[in-house]
Write an enzyme that holds these catalytic residues in place. Structure first.
Site, PDB file in Angstrom:
ATOM      1  CG  HIS A 201      -0.186   0.334   2.487  1.00 52.39           C
ATOM      2  ND1 HIS A 201       0.404  -0.648   3.236  1.00 52.39           N
ATOM      3  CD2 HIS A 201       0.099   1.498   3.113  1.00 52.39           C
ATOM      4  CE1 HIS A 201       1.019  -0.103   4.266  1.00 52.39           C
ATOM      5  NE2 HIS A 201       0.853   1.196   4.219  1.00 52.39           N
TER       6      HIS A 201
HETATM    7  C1  UD1 Z   1      -1.593   5.728   5.573  1.00 51.91           C
HETATM    8  C2  UD1 Z   1      -0.263   6.224   6.135  1.00 51.91           C
HETATM    9  C3  UD1 Z   1       0.756   5.098   6.132  1.00 51.91           C
HETATM   10  C4  UD1 Z   1       0.223   3.851   6.805  1.00 51.91           C
HETATM   11  C5  UD1 Z   1      -1.097   3.469   6.165  1.00 51.91           C
HETATM   12  C6  UD1 Z   1      -1.699   2.232   6.782  1.00 51.91           C
HETATM   13  C7  UD1 Z   1       0.215   8.619   5.758  1.00 51.91           C
HETATM   14  C8  UD1 Z   1       1.088   9.563   5.037  1.00 51.91           C
HETATM   15  N1  UD1 Z   1       0.277   7.332   5.362  1.00 51.91           N
HETATM   16  O1  UD1 Z   1      -1.381   5.429   4.198  1.00 51.91           O
HETATM   17  O2  UD1 Z   1       1.917   5.537   6.813  1.00 51.91           O
HETATM   18  O3  UD1 Z   1       1.156   2.804   6.650  1.00 51.91           O
HETATM   19  O4  UD1 Z   1      -2.001   4.582   6.287  1.00 51.91           O
HETATM   20  O5  UD1 Z   1      -2.758   1.750   5.995  1.00 51.91           O
HETATM   21  O6  UD1 Z   1      -0.507   9.013   6.646  1.00 51.91           O
HETATM   22  N2  UD1 Z   1      -8.824   4.864   1.511  1.00 51.91           N
HETATM   23  C9  UD1 Z   1     -10.072   4.297   1.431  1.00 51.91           C
HETATM   24  N3  UD1 Z   1     -10.633   3.825   2.570  1.00 51.91           N
HETATM   25  C10 UD1 Z   1     -10.003   3.876   3.772  1.00 51.91           C
HETATM   26  C11 UD1 Z   1      -8.711   4.443   3.841  1.00 51.91           C
HETATM   27  C12 UD1 Z   1      -8.139   4.943   2.694  1.00 51.91           C
HETATM   28  O7  UD1 Z   1     -10.674   4.232   0.362  1.00 51.91           O
HETATM   29  O8  UD1 Z   1     -10.565   3.440   4.794  1.00 51.91           O
HETATM   30  C13 UD1 Z   1      -8.230   5.449   0.303  1.00 51.91           C
HETATM   31  C14 UD1 Z   1      -8.139   6.951   0.429  1.00 51.91           C
HETATM   32  O9  UD1 Z   1      -9.276   7.571  -0.019  1.00 51.91           O
HETATM   33  C15 UD1 Z   1      -6.939   7.278  -0.443  1.00 51.91           C
HETATM   34  C16 UD1 Z   1      -6.070   6.032  -0.300  1.00 51.91           C
HETATM   35  O10 UD1 Z   1      -6.896   4.994   0.183  1.00 51.91           O
HETATM   36  O11 UD1 Z   1      -7.318   7.433  -1.776  1.00 51.91           O
HETATM   37  C17 UD1 Z   1      -4.888   6.255   0.597  1.00 51.91           C
HETATM   38  O12 UD1 Z   1      -5.291   6.593   1.922  1.00 51.91           O
HETATM   39  P1  UD1 Z   1      -4.376   7.531   2.862  1.00 51.91           P
HETATM   40  O13 UD1 Z   1      -4.978   7.622   4.188  1.00 51.91           O
HETATM   41  O14 UD1 Z   1      -4.061   8.771   2.123  1.00 51.91           O
HETATM   42  O15 UD1 Z   1      -3.003   6.792   2.961  1.00 51.91           O
HETATM   43  P2  UD1 Z   1      -2.622   5.258   3.185  1.00 51.91           P
HETATM   44  O16 UD1 Z   1      -2.077   4.709   1.922  1.00 51.91           O
HETATM   45  O17 UD1 Z   1      -3.704   4.462   3.846  1.00 51.91           O
END
Ligand code: UD1
Length: 354
Positions: A201
C-alpha cells in the site's frame, strides 16, 4: 485529581498500537482518556473493525478528514484538532507512529503548548521522500516524551542530537508486542494448501507505475510456484485499476486484526511494504520479504528474519523462492517484554502528578 489525555489516531496501524495503551490507561482511575479519530481511514474494514475487536473506547470526537492530498489532509486535521484541544484543555496529547494524523495531532498540541507523547519515536528510514519519514521526524522534534520501541530508535535520536530541551527519551519496548500477546494468541493450524501473504500500500510503490509493474510481475511469477493471499488496501486497488494491471492471486478485502494474525500464522512467507506487518511476521516466526528499498526495523534484517529486496522483479522472485517455508528463530527480547504500554502509562502518570 483526574488528569485528561487526548489520544489522536486515524489510520489502521495506530488503532493496533493505541489499543494497548488504552487498556493500560483504563486501570489508572486518575487518568481520563478521550479519543479523537481524524477519519483518515474510514472504511469499516479499515477502522470500525479494529475498535470493536481490540476493545478501543469509542472516539469522543470523530472528524471526517480523508482522501485528500497530503497538505490539505494535514491542514484540515490540524485546524479541527486545534479546536477540540482548545475545548478539552487536556494535560497531555498522545500520538502514534508516522501518519498524517500523527503530524497534525503533534502540531496542534505543540502550538497550544500541551505536552506531547509520541509512541514509536525514533524510527528512521533515512528516505526523506517518504511522507512517513517527514511526519515522524517533525513529530519527534516537538514531542515532550519520546517513547521508543527499540535501542536502534534511541540510537537514531542520539545521532540527530536528541534530546532537546525538556524532552525525555526512553526505550519502553514495542506496544505491538503488547497487542499481539493480548489478542493474537491462537492455535496455528497447518493450512491444506501452503501459501504466502502479500500486502502492498505504500505510496512509493502504488504511485510509481514502474515499481508497481515490477512488483506485479514478480508476484505473478511467484504465483506459479505457490498460492498467494492478498488483503488489498483501497489505495492499491485504485492504483492497479488505473494502470490496468492484473494480479493472479487470491484477493481478500482488508482484514481485521485477529483475521490478519491468523492469516499470517498459517502462512509460509510474508511479502509486504507495511511497517507493522514486518514485525508481526517476526512475532509469528514467519520469514518476511520487504518490498521497499529500506526499512525502519533494521534489527529484523540483522537477525536474518527480514530481507529488504526493493521492487525489482528478479530479486523478489529469487528471494521469495528461497525463503518460502524457511524456519525462523525468534529472539524474544528484540522488541521488549509486552509491557511497553504499562511503562508508557507509568511515565505519563509520574509526569502529570509531579
Ligand atoms: C496511511 C499512512 C501510512 C500507513 C497506512 C496504513 C500517511 C502519510 N500514510 O497510508 O503511513 O502505513 O495509512 O494503511 O498518513 N482509503 C479508502 N478507505 C479507507 C482508507 C483509505 O478508500 O478506509 C483510500 C483513500 O481515499 C486514499 C487512499 O486509500 O485514496 C490512501 O489513503 P491515505 O490515508 O491517504 O493513505 P494510506 O495509503 O492508507
Amino acid at each position: 485529581m483526574i488528569f485528561k489525555l487526548v489520544t489522536i489516531i486515524g489510520a489502521r496501524p495506530q488503532f493496533v498500537k493505541a489499543s494497548a495503551v488504552s487498556r493500560a490507561l483504563k486501570s489508572h482511575l486518575n487518568l481520563e482518556e478521550k479519543i479523537l479519530h481524524t477519519g483518515q481511514h474510514f472504511d469499516s474494514s479499515m477502522s470500525n473493525v479494529f475498535f470493536s475487536e481490540l476493545e478501543i473506547p469509542k472516539p469522543a470526537y470523530q472528524l471526517e478528514v480523508h482522501s485528500l492530498p497530503h497538505g490539505a489532509m494535514t491542514g484540515r486535521m490540524l485546524e479541527q484538532i486545534e479546536s477540540v484541544l482548545q475545548k478539552e484543555q487536556p494535560q497531555l496529547v498522545l500520538v502514534y507512529g508516522d501518519t498524517n494524523s500523527t503530524l497534525a495531532g503533534a502540531l496542534a498540541a505543540s502550538k497550544l503548548h500541551i505536552p506531547l507523547a509520541h509512541v514509536e519515536a525514533g524510527l528512521r528510514s533515512f528516505n526523506m521522500k517518504m511522507p512517513e519519514e517527514v511526519n515522524r521526524i517533525l513529530t519527534d522534534r516537538i514531542s515532550t516524551f519520546l517513547f521508543c520501541p527499540t535501542q536502534n530508535a534511541i540510537d537514531n535520536l542520539k545521532e540527530e542530537g536528541f534530546p532537546f530541551k525538556d524532552q525525555e527519551i526512553s526505550n519502553v519496548g514495542d506496544v505491538m508486542v503488547d497487542t499481539v500477546r493480548f489478542f493474537g494468541n491462537m492455535a496455528e493450524e497447518e493450512p491444506v494448501i501452503p501459501y504466502a501473504v502479500l500486502t502492498l500500500h505504500r505510496q512509493e510503490n502504488t504511485d510509481n507505475p514502474d515499481r508497481l509493474k515490477s512488483i506485479v510481475n514478480a508476484v505473478n511469477e511467484l504465483s506459479k510456484e505457490f498460492k498467494i493471499k492478498f488483503p488489498i488496501h483501497p489505495r492499491t486497488r485504485k492504483a492497479l485499476q488505473n494502470e490496468g494491471l492484473r494480479l493472479s492471486v487470491e484477493f481478500i478485502d482488508p482484514l481485521g486484526y485477529r483475521d490478519m494474525v491468523s492469516l499470517v500464522s498459517g502462512s509460509k512467507l510474508v511479502l509486504t511494504d507495511s511497517g507493522g506487518l514486518q514485525k508481526e511476521a517476526y512475532f509469528l516466526s514467519k520469514p518476511c520479504i520487504t518490498l521497499r528499498d529500506e526499512t525502519e526495523w533494521i534489527e529484523l534484517v540483522e537477525e536474518g528474519a527480514n530481507k529488504v529486496v526493493g521492487a525489482e522483479t528478479d530479486r523478489i522472485v529469487t528471494t521469495a523462492k528461497v525463503d518460502f517455508g524457511r524456519k525462523l528463530y525468534v529472539n524474544p527480547s528484540l522488541y521488549g517484554d509486552g509491557k511497553a504500554s504499562e511503562r508508557i502509562v507509568a511515565s505519563i502518570e509520574k509526569f502529570l502528578k509531579a
